[in-house]
Enzyme design. Structure first.
Site, short mmCIF file in Angstrom:
data_model
loop_
_atom_site.label_atom_id
_atom_site.label_comp_id
_atom_site.label_asym_id
_atom_site.label_seq_id
_atom_site.Cartn_x
_atom_site.Cartn_y
_atom_site.Cartn_z
N ILE A 132 -58.01 57.40 40.49
CA ILE A 132 -57.19 58.11 41.48
C ILE A 132 -56.02 57.24 41.94
CG2 ILE A 132 -57.23 59.07 43.82
CD1 ILE A 132 -60.14 59.98 43.13
N TYR A 133 -56.30 55.95 42.11
CA TYR A 133 -55.24 54.99 42.47
C TYR A 133 -54.17 54.94 41.38
CZ TYR A 133 -53.12 50.33 42.65
OH TYR A 133 -52.23 49.27 42.62
#
Length: 219
Positions: A132-133
């Site tokens: 997600i980062y």
């Protein structure tokens, strides 16, 4: 030169503030916590208290008014949760870019991630915080590349360390994975502020054998 740094209390940002202020430049660090103002001042800068997760573009543009360079060095940080990876690493980056365009600040530096190209790797778990980062970082990069109103540079450091800087790096379009000290990231960012050859480029940065000044001069 007046430089505004988002994420002004971060480890790289404070180092960058010290370098720029020691060279006679004016530095403003954007922070959301008023308790961090003294650390910015100790580094030679001026703090502007502003939360990029809740501010609007006009609020940010007012702080950027009269600046020569905007630097996005903010990040949600470890343990911040998946939602803030998007609201900070992507959303705040886009907001600062919007505000820079609104304020007429063309020179724009963005600190990315050397792993951003892996964001769409099918072998990565899409629900994992690291994935997600990376997706947030890649989205921020894609947003910046689409802007015609900014003279942007994306800097992708390798794995960050707190070892003393060596002043010697490998700075190019593709480096492969490696380590880099926060000292040397800040030194490169300071140089990129005034390196037109880096405009419109995504550069990766790891430890190397080339002095920073030479690495910048040969871009």
């Amino acid at each position: 030169m007046r430089v505004v740094i988002a994420g002004g209390h971060g480890q790289i940002a404070l180092r960058l503030t010290k370098l720029l202020s020691a060279s006679g430049h004016s530095v403003v660090g954007l922070v959301r916590n008023p308790a961090h103002e003294s650390d910015i001042a100790a580094a030679g800068g001026e703090a502007a208290v502003l939360d990029l997760e809740s501010a609007d573009v006009e609020d940010v543009a007012k702080v950027l008014a009269g600046a020569d360079v905007a630097v996005f060095a903010a990040g949600a940080g470890p343990g911040s949760g998946n939602e803030r990876k998007d609201t900070v690493d992507r959303g705040a980056a886009a907001l600062l870019a919007d505000a820079a365009e609104r304020a007429g600040v063309r020179r724009y530096l963005q600190v990315g991630s050397i792993n951003a190209d892996r964001a769409d790797d099918p072998d990565l778990d899409p629900d994992d915080t690291f994935t997600i980062y990376l997706k947030a970082k890649k989205a921020a990069e894609d947003d910046l590349r689409a802007r015609d109103g900014l003279d942007w540079t994306i800097l992708r450091p390798g794995a960050l360390t707190n070892d003393p800087g060596t002043g010697r790096v490998l700075l190019t379009d593709k480096t492969g994975f490696g380590n880099i000290t926060r000292d040397d990231v800040a030194l490169v960012l300071a140089g990129l502020c005034e390196t037109p050859a880096s405009i419109g480029r995504t550069l990766e940065l790891i430890e190397g054998d080339t002095p920073v000044a030479e690495a910048l001069a040969t871009l």
